[in-house]
Write an enzyme that holds these catalytic residues in place. Structure first.
Site, PDB file in Angstrom:
ATOM      1  N   ASP A 119       0.584  -1.170   0.118  1.00 54.19           N
ATOM      2  CA  ASP A 119      -0.084  -0.213   0.038  1.00 54.19           C
ATOM      3  C   ASP A 119       0.674   1.224   0.093  1.00 54.19           C
ATOM      4  OD1 ASP A 119      -1.914  -1.998   0.381  1.00 54.19           O
ATOM      5  OD2 ASP A 119      -3.047  -1.246   2.119  1.00 54.19           O
TER       6      ASP A 119
ATOM      7  N   ASP B 141      -4.666  -0.753  -1.686  1.00 56.74           N
ATOM      8  CA  ASP B 141      -6.100  -0.736  -1.036  1.00 56.74           C
ATOM      9  C   ASP B 141      -6.903   0.063  -2.085  1.00 56.74           C
ATOM     10  OD1 ASP B 141      -7.183  -0.883   1.337  1.00 56.74           O
ATOM     11  OD2 ASP B 141      -7.108   1.016   1.925  1.00 56.74           O
TER      12      ASP B 141
ATOM     13  N   HIS C 151     -10.792   0.967  -2.767  1.00 57.10           N
ATOM     14  CA  HIS C 151     -12.093   0.949  -2.186  1.00 57.10           C
ATOM     15  C   HIS C 151     -12.929   1.586  -3.118  1.00 57.10           C
ATOM     16  CE1 HIS C 151     -10.375  -0.364   1.631  1.00 57.10           C
ATOM     17  NE2 HIS C 151     -10.035   0.857   1.771  1.00 57.10           N
TER      18      HIS C 151
ATOM     19  N   HIS D 263     -10.366   7.323   1.571  1.00 52.75           N
ATOM     20  CA  HIS D 263      -9.187   7.187   1.134  1.00 52.75           C
ATOM     21  C   HIS D 263      -9.040   6.138   0.073  1.00 52.75           C
ATOM     22  CE1 HIS D 263      -9.687   3.957   4.060  1.00 52.75           C
ATOM     23  NE2 HIS D 263      -8.792   3.204   3.341  1.00 52.75           N
TER      24      HIS D 263
ATOM     25  N   LYS E 100      -7.250  -4.954  -2.801  1.00 55.62           N
ATOM     26  CA  LYS E 100      -8.137  -5.370  -1.803  1.00 55.62           C
ATOM     27  C   LYS E 100      -8.967  -4.192  -1.161  1.00 55.62           C
ATOM     28  CE  LYS E 100      -4.236  -3.941   1.211  1.00 55.62           C
ATOM     29  NZ  LYS E 100      -5.035  -2.996   1.995  1.00 55.62           N
TER      30      LYS E 100
ATOM     31  N   CYS F 294      -2.003  -2.536   7.487  1.00 51.82           N
ATOM     32  CA  CYS F 294      -1.951  -3.504   6.509  1.00 51.82           C
ATOM     33  C   CYS F 294      -0.605  -4.534   6.442  1.00 51.82           C
ATOM     34  CB  CYS F 294      -2.085  -2.820   5.215  1.00 51.82           C
ATOM     35  SG  CYS F 294      -3.862  -2.261   5.011  1.00 51.82           S
TER      36      CYS F 294
HETATM   37  C1  VGL Z   1      -4.763   0.991   5.728  1.00 54.85           C
HETATM   38  C2  VGL Z   1      -6.254   1.868   7.000  1.00 54.85           C
HETATM   39  C3  VGL Z   1      -7.398   1.874   6.180  1.00 54.85           C
HETATM   40  C4  VGL Z   1      -3.392   0.554   5.462  1.00 54.85           C
HETATM   41  C5  VGL Z   1      -5.766   0.575   4.837  1.00 54.85           C
HETATM   42  O1  VGL Z   1      -3.064   0.385   4.416  1.00 54.85           O
HETATM   43  O2  VGL Z   1      -2.774   0.216   6.538  1.00 54.85           O
HETATM   44  N1  VGL Z   1      -5.127   1.448   7.021  1.00 54.85           N
HETATM   45  N2  VGL Z   1      -7.010   0.979   5.009  1.00 54.85           N
HETATM   46 ZN    ZN Z   2      -8.512   1.124   3.369  1.00 51.41          ZN
END
Ligand code: VGL
Ligand code: ZN
Length: 198
Positions: A8, A46, A48, A81, A106, A151
């Site tokens: 990420d 990440d 979404h 995000h 993901k 993550c």
């Molecule tokens: C993450 C919070 C929400 C991460 C992803 O990549 O650590 N943290 N989504």
């Molecule tokens: Zn996230």
């Protein structure tokens, strides 16, 4: 065979981003330096939908960092995000993405979050990650990226449960630290189950 997992490293987790991790952009140089040493490099992203229920704005009355029930699981509420197709979801512009063998996305199901690159948070569905690693003969993974306490931690714990030998490069990770000390505690938790922190 050993692989590097780059977790990420996206604009929204770097300074100026929607869910900025302090010093998050510092891990880019570490990733760029290490990737040439690996025949297999898998990045996670990440990814979404705008309607994702981990976003506080999609839960009436919720504030960022509140804990809510989401489909039977405790869920931390986050700012919007890494929305699919936005700049915030893109990899950091100086990350050398030409080194990626594969990208696993993901967090695409709107009603379940996915911190780990391997499974969603309820362990209900697997991503393609372990299949992609096994297919390439990988039995050992080295991990870096964002964020240490979410993550990176859950990806490392799942990798270990799946039978991979796991190392985490602490210099290549940074934490959100919603509660001060979270990132340090995450490293200790990983170490306590046999993950090497190097
Ligand atoms: C993450 C919070 C929400 C991460 C992803 O990549 O650590 N943290 N989504
Ligand atoms: Zn996230």
């Amino acid at each position: 065979m050993r692989a590097l997992l780059v977790i990420d490293i996206q604009n929204d987790f770097c300074p100026g981003g929607a869910l900025a991790v302090p010093g998050g952009d510092a891990v880019v140089a570490v990733a760029n330096r290490l990737m040439p040493q690996y025949a297999v490099v898998v990045a996670t992203q990440d990814w979404h939908p705008k309607s994702h229920r981990s976003f506080a704005v999609n839960n009436p009355g919720a504030k960022v960092h509140d804990i809510r029930d989401l489909d039977g699981l405790q869920q931390m509420m986050w700012p919007v995000h890494c929305v699919q197709g936005t700049r915030g979801a893109e990899f950091h512009p100086t990350l050398d993405t030409s080194r990626f063998t594969h990208v696993t996305r993901k967090g695409t199901d709107p009603v379940i979050d996915s911190y780990s690159g391997f499974f969603d948070n309820g362990h209900r569905k697997q991503t393609d990650l372990s299949k992609e690693l096994r297919r390439r003969g990988v039995d050992s993974v080295d991990i870096l990226g964002l964020a240490t306490d979410y993550c990176v931690k859950f990806t490392a714990l799942d990798a270990r449960d799946l039978g991979f030998t796991v190392r985490v490069f602490s210099e290549g990770c940074r934490g959100v630290d919603v509660t001060p000390g979270d990132a340090q505690r995450a490293l200790e938790e990983m170490r306590s189950v046999g993950i090497a922190i190097v």
